[in-house]
Design an enzyme around this catalytic site. Structure first.
Site, mmCIF file in Angstrom:
data_model
loop_
_atom_site.group_PDB
_atom_site.id
_atom_site.type_symbol
_atom_site.label_atom_id
_atom_site.label_comp_id
_atom_site.label_asym_id
_atom_site.label_seq_id
_atom_site.Cartn_x
_atom_site.Cartn_y
_atom_site.Cartn_z
ATOM 1 N N HIS A 1 -48.584 -29.442 -0.267
ATOM 2 C CA HIS A 1 -48.281 -28.512 -0.323
ATOM 3 C C HIS A 1 -46.595 -28.898 0.225
ATOM 4 C CE1 HIS A 1 -47.894 -24.214 0.108
ATOM 5 N NE2 HIS A 1 -47.582 -24.386 1.344
ATOM 6 N N SER B 1 -43.230 -21.916 -0.265
ATOM 7 C CA SER B 1 -44.079 -21.276 0.322
ATOM 8 C C SER B 1 -43.811 -19.821 0.450
ATOM 9 C CB SER B 1 -44.948 -22.344 1.573
ATOM 10 O OG SER B 1 -46.532 -21.546 1.764
ATOM 11 N N ASP C 1 -45.111 -24.134 -4.772
ATOM 12 C CA ASP C 1 -46.059 -24.006 -4.413
ATOM 13 C C ASP C 1 -46.829 -22.853 -3.660
ATOM 14 O OD1 ASP C 1 -49.043 -26.040 -4.620
ATOM 15 O OD2 ASP C 1 -48.763 -26.642 -2.968
#
Length: 386
Positions: free
Chosen positions: A349, A156, A181
């Site tokens: 996530h 991220s 991700d």
């Protein structure tokens, strides 16, 4: 939505609430217990997953900054791991144990500035440029002018910082790059809703156990094993309440303000003092970093990220929780074979926490395919079709 998908860890709304402990990893399987068995939400120390810990000093114009790193392994390329916003290097703990058992490598998991146990003088500067320079400075401080081969892996926000670091040539011995991700299109779309999400999170927790339980049941981390070591790096114990916020009653992370009544301000003041004393007595835990205050940097982390990623002239890997996260630039780049992509379904996530074994297999296969590292323990590569 997994807990930071609308904060620094951006993502899409799932079709149904995540199941605690799901994720498909071997670690997640340990959570399946018989009827009546109570799950253990007690914290686990970093030393169960990393071999050593070090505080790396970096000189700058205003003095010295200290960056916390956790390490494992003694041979092979260095995998420099960068966590997402609000998390810490401890989010890589279970992944570290998984990758070390599959391929010969060294792990360096870094607490980025204002996160975890890292201490910097200018803690409010979370620009992509500053954090990328931090990564380069830590590498230089650890290895001098002749660093070993290094692969940057970031989740991220950390994935964005890894790309900025690579594109600025701040790691001279860079072998490869992996984003987990994070996609520019999805990230930019989610910026408008981030503050609403952050306001919806608990502000405090009664204990570390309470924080770990919330992280699993909310779906932020679907793997209990990872949550027990990771959440320690996300929250800290309140040292005392001196701000106006301290006058609020804290119950299970929900803040309730008392309204003025007929007894007058003196009675309200007395109750507020009692609330403060009770709060301090309970020693609640709160987030280590106030993500809402970093809003001015969000755009800079993600804008232009896809093209920066595609332009890095090194082997690249993109791991996603869902194929719908691809934006136009990455879709075209993937069709042109500019990077390797793998989708890991049934993950939230926090892919590397939910399914550490699957992520370790993907990274180990990438390293072996490019002849960056040697397999160990009889590890067999499984090359993905995408």
């Amino acid at each position: 939505m997994s807990a930071l998908e609308k904060s620094m860890h951006l993502g899409r709304l799932p079709s149904r609430p995540p199941l605690p402990g799901s994720g498909g990893s071997q670690s997640g399987a340990k959570m399946r217990m018989g009827p009546g068995r109570k799950r253990d939400f007690s914290p686990v120390p970093w030393s169960q997953y990393f071999e050593s810990m070090e505080d790396v000093e970096v000189e700058n114009e205003t003095g010295k900054d200290t960056f916390r790193v956790y390490k494992s392994g003694s041979e092979g390329p260095v995998l420099l791991l960068l966590h997402g916003g609000g998390h810490s290097a401890l989010s890589w703990a279970v992944f570290t144990a998984a990758i070390i058992s599959r391929v010969q490598c060294r792990i360096v998991a870094l607490d980025l500035r204002s996160h975890g146990e890292t201490k910097v003088r200018n803690s409010e500067d979370l620009s992509a440029e500053t954090m990328a320079k931090d990564v380069g400075n830590v590498v230089e401080a650890m290895y001098g002018d002749l660093p070993p081969p290094i692969m940057l892996i970031g989740h991220s926000m950390g994935g964005a910082i890894a790309v900025h670091t690579a594109s600025s040539n701040l790691v001279p011995s860079l072998l490869g790059l992996c984003m987990i991700d994070v996609v520019e299109g999805t990230a930019m779309d989610a910026l408008n809703s981030m503050q609403n999400f952050l306001r919806g999170r608990p502000k405090t927790f009664k204990s570390l156990e309470n924080a770990i339980e919330w992280s699993v049941k909310s779906g932020q981390i679907r793997n209990l094993e990872s949550a027990r070591v990771s959440m320690v790096g996300q929250v800290k114990q309140c040292e005392g309440i001196t701000s106006p916020e301290g006058s609020k009653s804290i119950v299970e992370g929900i803040i309730e303000e008392e309204e003025e009544d007929e007894e007058g301000s003196e009675s309200i003041s007395k109750r507020k003092k009692e609330d403060d004393m009770e709060t301090k007595k309970d020693h609640p835990y709160t987030w280590r970093i106030e993500l809402a205050k970093t809003e001015k940097y969000w755009d800079g982390w993600f804008r232009g990220l896809s093209n920066l990623f595609l332009s890095c002239p090194i082997p690249k890997l993109l791991l996603l929780a869902g194929v719908d996260r691809l934006d136009k630039d990455l879709t075209i780049g993937q069709m042109q074979g500019k990077f390797q992509m793998q989708v890991l379904p049934q993950c939230g996530h926090a892919v590397h926490e939910d399914a550490p074994d699957k992520v370790a297999e993907a990274v180990a296969t990438f390293l072996i395919r490019h002849r960056f590292a040697e397999p160990i323990g009889g590890f067999q590569c499984v090359f993905p079709g995408c």
